[in-house]
Design an enzyme around this catalytic site. Sequence first.
Site, PDB file in Angstrom:
ATOM      1  N   ILE A  50     -10.131   8.034   5.500  1.00 13.07           N
ATOM      2  CA  ILE A  50      -9.253   7.595   4.632  1.00 13.07           C
ATOM      3  C   ILE A  50      -9.523   8.037   3.563  1.00 13.07           C
ATOM      4  O   ILE A  50     -10.637   8.761   2.508  1.00 13.07           O
ATOM      5  CB  ILE A  50      -9.390   6.520   4.816  1.00 13.07           C
ATOM      6  CG1 ILE A  50      -8.420   5.605   4.072  1.00 13.07           C
ATOM      7  CG2 ILE A  50     -11.684   5.933   4.368  1.00 13.07           C
ATOM      8  CD1 ILE A  50      -8.874   4.467   3.748  1.00 13.07           C
ATOM      9  N   THR A  51      -8.349   8.240   2.434  1.00 17.28           N
ATOM     10  CA  THR A  51      -8.241   8.998   1.054  1.00 17.28           C
ATOM     11  C   THR A  51      -9.046   7.932   0.297  1.00 17.28           C
ATOM     12  O   THR A  51      -7.991   7.012   0.797  1.00 17.28           O
ATOM     13  CB  THR A  51      -7.241   9.780   0.627  1.00 17.28           C
ATOM     14  OG1 THR A  51      -6.156   8.898   0.550  1.00 17.28           O
ATOM     15  CG2 THR A  51      -7.197  11.375   1.417  1.00 17.28           C
ATOM     16  N   GLY A  52      -9.895   7.181  -1.052  1.00 12.03           N
ATOM     17  CA  GLY A  52      -9.473   6.664  -2.090  1.00 12.03           C
ATOM     18  C   GLY A  52     -10.260   5.601  -0.556  1.00 12.03           C
ATOM     19  O   GLY A  52      -9.493   4.485  -1.308  1.00 12.03           O
ATOM     20  N   GLY A  89     -10.248  -1.232  -3.708  1.00  8.76           N
ATOM     21  CA  GLY A  89      -9.019  -2.098  -3.225  1.00  8.76           C
ATOM     22  C   GLY A  89      -9.363  -1.740  -1.206  1.00  8.76           C
ATOM     23  O   GLY A  89      -9.695  -2.212  -1.042  1.00  8.76           O
ATOM     24  N   TYR A 107       6.721   6.544  -9.514  1.00 11.52           N
ATOM     25  CA  TYR A 107       5.723   6.163  -8.652  1.00 11.52           C
ATOM     26  C   TYR A 107       6.497   6.256  -7.068  1.00 11.52           C
ATOM     27  O   TYR A 107       6.572   6.615  -6.195  1.00 11.52           O
ATOM     28  CB  TYR A 107       5.846   4.985  -9.094  1.00 11.52           C
ATOM     29  CG  TYR A 107       4.661   4.278  -7.762  1.00 11.52           C
ATOM     30  CD1 TYR A 107       3.635   4.685  -7.202  1.00 11.52           C
ATOM     31  CD2 TYR A 107       5.466   2.924  -7.402  1.00 11.52           C
ATOM     32  CE1 TYR A 107       2.937   3.790  -6.725  1.00 11.52           C
ATOM     33  CE2 TYR A 107       4.554   1.921  -6.686  1.00 11.52           C
ATOM     34  CZ  TYR A 107       3.151   3.089  -6.082  1.00 11.52           C
ATOM     35  OH  TYR A 107       2.287   2.165  -4.888  1.00 11.52           O
TER      36      TYR A 107
END
Length: 290
Positions: free
Chosen positions: A8-10, A14, A167
């Site tokens: 999983i990235t990040g 959060g 974004y």
Amino acid sequence: MKEKVVLITGGNSGIGKATACELASLGACVILACRNKDKAEKAVAQIKDKSGNERVFFLPCDLSSFASIQQAAEIFHRQFGQLDILINNAGIFTTDLQFTEEGYELQFGVNHLGHFLLTHLLLDSLQKAPSARIINVSSVAYMRGKIDFDNLKGEKSKGTFHGLKAYAQSKLANVLFTRELSRRFSGITANALHPGVVRTGFGSKKTKWSVRLLWLLWQPFMRSPENGASTSIYLATAPRLEGVTGQFFDEKGCCRRMARGAKNEMLAKQLWRYSEEAIGGVGKGGYSDR
Ligand SMILES: NC(=O)c1ccc[n+]([C@@H]2O[C@H](COP(=O)([O-])OP(=O)(O)OC[C@H]3O[C@@H](n4cnc5c(N)ncnc54)[C@H](OP(=O)(O)O)[C@@H]3O)[C@@H](O)[C@H]2O)c1
């Protein structure tokens, strides 16, 4: 989930951290691909502690740098091999024009191109898994997105940069990437999702003070990171989603009809070709010409 390897990235904060923690609690081997060593190591320790699972690892990976992504993929191949679930979760929202190491507008570069390259470099590992899943954390903001191929390095944005537009463009790119992955590959599923509006540091990292203030005032009405992680976890674990691919899921885990821009096959192919050219000679093999 005990036999599954998840990257999983990040995953250090959060939604990503909450997702990683739940998947570790279910017994999966979880790798957090993150750019900040201190934050990532702290998250690994907390997740191990909370889940009781020792198979949680940190993989250094800065999605704004092709060299860092390539290094991360090399380490992954050396240490793991098979990859069952890839969750492209990391993301950034900026209100100023900023750039990746290769000169792409930061949101397009990190949210889309970095993940495009990482996925490309991990494809052989995904193909080793019996039924691999790719999960792209997008946003309903994609519906407002347009891909401006002449401005992906911010060429036309000097003095007129619009953070939300950039974004939305990057989140539309997430959905188009998902569609094209599902069209090109059998044996690997790819789905995108919206996590809801979630109480994380997302709106207050690289944004101007007015956006930070709004983000802060909004917090009481937002979902918790644990709730925000629910659709990612559902897409990673639900047996009933075996073979389901190319879809967009909302924060309740419901499959949603795509907005017109995301169903544009020509646009998806054009973005794929652009992205392939952008990553150029980085890595060999991976995506084939389809
Ligand atoms: N929060 C919301 O309301 C919301 C709504 C819709 C969609 N989303 C999406 O949900 C995903 C997760 O966001 P979040 O809300 O959990 O925000 P977050 O807490 O800020 O998490 C974002 C993660 O991405 C990482 N990241 C940023 N730039 C990176 C880079 N260059 N290389 C590697 N990692 C990088 C961050 O690392 P650092 O900790 O080092 O900064 C962090 O781990 C994002 O894709 C976002 O677009 C969020």
